[in-house]
Design an enzyme around this catalytic site. Structure first.
Site, PDB file in Angstrom:
ATOM      1  N   ASP A   1      51.873  42.484  37.512  1.00 56.33           N
ATOM      2  CA  ASP A   1      50.437  42.295  37.379  1.00 56.33           C
ATOM      3  C   ASP A   1      49.959  41.433  38.538  1.00 56.33           C
ATOM      4  O   ASP A   1      50.664  40.521  38.983  1.00 56.33           O
ATOM      5  CB  ASP A   1      50.077  41.628  36.051  1.00 56.33           C
ATOM      6  CG  ASP A   1      48.571  41.545  35.845  1.00 56.33           C
ATOM      7  OD1 ASP A   1      47.989  42.553  35.418  1.00 56.33           O
ATOM      8  OD2 ASP A   1      47.989  40.482  36.143  1.00 56.33           O
TER       9      ASP A   1
ATOM     10  N   GLU B   1      46.583  39.250  40.308  1.00 52.93           N
ATOM     11  CA  GLU B   1      45.223  38.723  40.295  1.00 52.93           C
ATOM     12  C   GLU B   1      44.724  38.779  41.737  1.00 52.93           C
ATOM     13  O   GLU B   1      45.494  38.533  42.678  1.00 52.93           O
ATOM     14  CB  GLU B   1      45.183  37.279  39.774  1.00 52.93           C
ATOM     15  CG  GLU B   1      45.687  37.107  38.353  1.00 52.93           C
ATOM     16  CD  GLU B   1      44.904  37.920  37.330  1.00 52.93           C
ATOM     17  OE1 GLU B   1      43.693  38.148  37.565  1.00 52.93           O
ATOM     18  OE2 GLU B   1      45.491  38.345  36.316  1.00 52.93           O
TER      19      GLU B   1
ATOM     20  N   HIS C   1      44.474  36.803  31.867  1.00 53.96           N
ATOM     21  CA  HIS C   1      43.989  36.982  33.242  1.00 53.96           C
ATOM     22  C   HIS C   1      44.752  36.099  34.229  1.00 53.96           C
ATOM     23  O   HIS C   1      44.213  35.737  35.271  1.00 53.96           O
ATOM     24  CB  HIS C   1      42.481  36.720  33.342  1.00 53.96           C
ATOM     25  CG  HIS C   1      41.655  37.757  32.634  1.00 53.96           C
ATOM     26  ND1 HIS C   1      41.601  39.064  33.036  1.00 53.96           N
ATOM     27  CD2 HIS C   1      40.870  37.656  31.524  1.00 53.96           C
ATOM     28  CE1 HIS C   1      40.808  39.748  32.203  1.00 53.96           C
ATOM     29  NE2 HIS C   1      40.366  38.908  31.288  1.00 53.96           N
TER      30      HIS C   1
END
Length: 585
Positions: free
Chosen positions: A31, A33, A178
């Protein structure tokens, strides 16, 4: 030990991804950001950067490793990104830039399958970063948990496929926040929850999971068991209906792989979806090599006319132009060859193609175009063509039988069996005259007719050369060693086989010769097989790697034959295609 496992894993994935069980696959769930938007271009312009990478390596439900780091994007962080993720510029100031992080990350994912939620977004950023900083993207296999969820879960179960929604549905121990590593761990749990669901869809291997995530129709998913147990060898496959009717016949150098492709997202043809819905089994016919497979396919299609095969269904529906044996010969369109002394040109795949070639012949030489049977004693009234100077009017006896033969019939016979030079020269002269007069459309029409004549002459003389041979033995190196062998008799494949590696092929040839089909000669350029079969054989035999082992007679073409006009034909066909494209645009 770990290196050996990675090496074996890589071999499995490269060789046959569909056979690797999900429990034996190493996944790296990643993942990112970012600063938002789209990834930066290779020159660093017009894009956004990565601010954090989180990756978790798992296999068989066990965590093998973790990689997590902040990344300095080299640009300001938008306020809304800070609010969303909690990542501030102060946090990123001491972090390494992406070019320093990439080597460790690429090593971490080596030999593994990459997993991400909405994978195109994360993979797009990673590929862009590699391209920008000169690293080769390893192009791993990718599994998208969002795509899997769209296929495995219904709207009644989850209102959307967001990571937070799926994590709540599967009650994952880690909830997305997040932040890259938390979201990667949550994605791991979602992945395992989806794997449990895939079992009910009969998905148990990596290849099946990747295909399941794609837009595969329910029919493809329901019928994919038809591809099980098929051999990975050259041959023919036949999709059969419940009453055992052949629905579709195909060929491949690897039957199993080709048939499996019908049940993947790559197969988008509506007719094939309809065919799969009616199919109940797939029959595999193993062949010695690719040529035998191609020939068997043609013969099966001709014999059964499967409803979902569009090409080669009716090979016997051909047309010939025949120069009759009358005192004043004419061109006649016939459906079959006969040993009657007539001169035949063909075969043509359609009546329209034959008519186009006939028009080219009429433009070059004054063969009469009427269909009357003329008498050498009783004259008949002439038609308008005689008045226009396009026919020597044999009907009115304005020309003798011998003169008519020399003027009109003999040039056609010579063009078919030997030199078409006079016929082509006459057509080219007319084309030049029309072009000089700026009658370009008429010249283009005449050029199309000339191409039709030349195409038929070249094809027929090539077919005649090989079908005149009582027997031809040819060999080509087999990929696994040894030789692919073919015995051809009068243009028909009579036997095919493969000689073992490191063994002289002579014993195999003799065995094939003893068991080969008996093929009798006949009239015309296709006495024992369809033109398409003989042309497949010609294409195989004429390859540079094919060796001619034996032949009963010399294989020859006319010295001044039609083949010398091959370049002219290519130019004429190219001009015709270009003209049609211009008209369509």
């Amino acid at each position: 030990m770990a290196q050996t496992e990675n090496f074996v894993q890589g071999l499995l994935l490269d060789d046959d991804p569909g056979s690797v069980p999900l429990s034996g696959v190493t996944f790296v769930v990643v993942d990112l950001e970012t600063t938002g938007g789209a990834p930066a271009k290779p020159d660093g312009s017009n894009g956004c950067g990565i601010t954090e990478i989180g990756a978790v390596k798992v296999r068989g439900g066990e965590e093998l490793g973790v990689l997590g780091t902040l990344v300095n994007p080299g640009e300001a962080i938008p306020p809304f990104i800070t609010v969303l993720t909690g990542i501030t510029e102060a946090m990123l100031a001491p972090a390494p830039p992406i070019e320093e992080v990439l080597p460790a990350f690429l090593e971490f994912i080596r030999g593994a399958v990459l997993v991400a939620h909405n994978a195109p977004y994360d993979v797009g950023f990673l590929k862009a970063a590699c391209a920008r900083h000169g690293y080769d993207w390893p192009n791993p296999k990718v599994l998208d948990t969002a795509a899997l969820a769209r296929r495995a879960l219904t709207r009644d179960e989850v209102p959307n496929r967001k990571l937070g929604t799926l994590a709540a549905f599967f009650r994952t121990p880690t909830q997305p926040t997040h932040r890259a590593l938390d979201d990667a761990r949550a994605t791991v749990d979602v992945l395992h929850g989806l794997f449990d669901r895939l079992g009910s869809h009969n998905v148990s291997t990596l290849g099946e999971a990747i295909e399941f995530a794609k837009a595969v129709t329910p029919t493809q998913r329901r019928k994919k068991h038809l591809a099980e147990g098929l051999p990975k060898v050259p041959g023919v496959y036949v999709f059969r209906a419940a009453d055992d009717r052949p629905l579709y016949v195909g060929t491949s150098v690897d039957i199993a792989t080709r048939v499996r492709s019908y049940f993947t997202a790559a197969e988008k043809r509506a007719r094939m979806s309809e065919m799969l819905n009616a199919a109940v089994r797939v029959e595999a016919i193993e062949c010695a090599h690719g040529l035998e497979a191609e020939v068997r396919e043609l013969r099966l299609i001709a014999a059964h006319s499967p409803p979902y095969n569009r090409r080669s269904k009716f090979p016997d529906r051909v047309v010939w132009l025949k120069l009759t044996t009358e005192p004043y010969p004419r061109l006649s369109m016939v459906r079959a060859l006969a040993d009657d002394g007539g001169t035949y040109l063909g075969p043509f795949s359609s009546k329209r193609a034959a008519e186009l070639a006939a028009a080219g012949v009429y433009d070059a030489i004054p063969i009469r175009q009427c269909g009357h049977k003329l008498s050498v004693r009783i004259p008949m009234p002439a038609c308008a063509l005689a008045e226009l100077g396009k026919c020597p009017a044999p009907c009115e006896h304005r020309i003798t039988v011998d003169d008519y033969d020399a003027l009109a019939a003999a040039p056609f016979r010579t063009a078919v069996t030997g030199d078409p030079g006079p016929l082509i020269t006459a057509l080219m002269a007319r084309i030049d005259t029309l072009s000089t007069a700026q009658r370009y459309e008429e010249a283009a029409v005449l050029r199309g007719r000339m191409a039709a004549v030349l195409r038929a002459l070249i094809r027929m003389q090539r077919l005649t050369g090989i079908t005149a041979l009582a027997e031809l033995v040819a060999a080509r190196p087999h990929p696994g060693g040894g030789w692919d062998l073919a015995i051809v008799r009068h243009g028909r494949l009579a036997a095919a086989g493969v000689s073992p590696p490191r063994v002289h092929p002579r014993p195999t040839i003799e065995t094939l010769r003893l068991t080969a089909e008996t093929v009798l000669p006949g009239p015309g350029p296709t006495p024992a097989a369809t033109a398409e079969e003989t042309e497949r054989i010609l294409a195989w035999v004429e390859r540079p790697e094919t060796r001619l082992v034996e032949m009963t007679d010399g294989w020859a073409s006319p010295v001044q034959g039609a083949a010398r006009f091959g370049e002219l034909l290519a130019r004429a066909e190219g001009a015709y295609s270009a003209n049609n494209s211009a008209v369509r645009s």
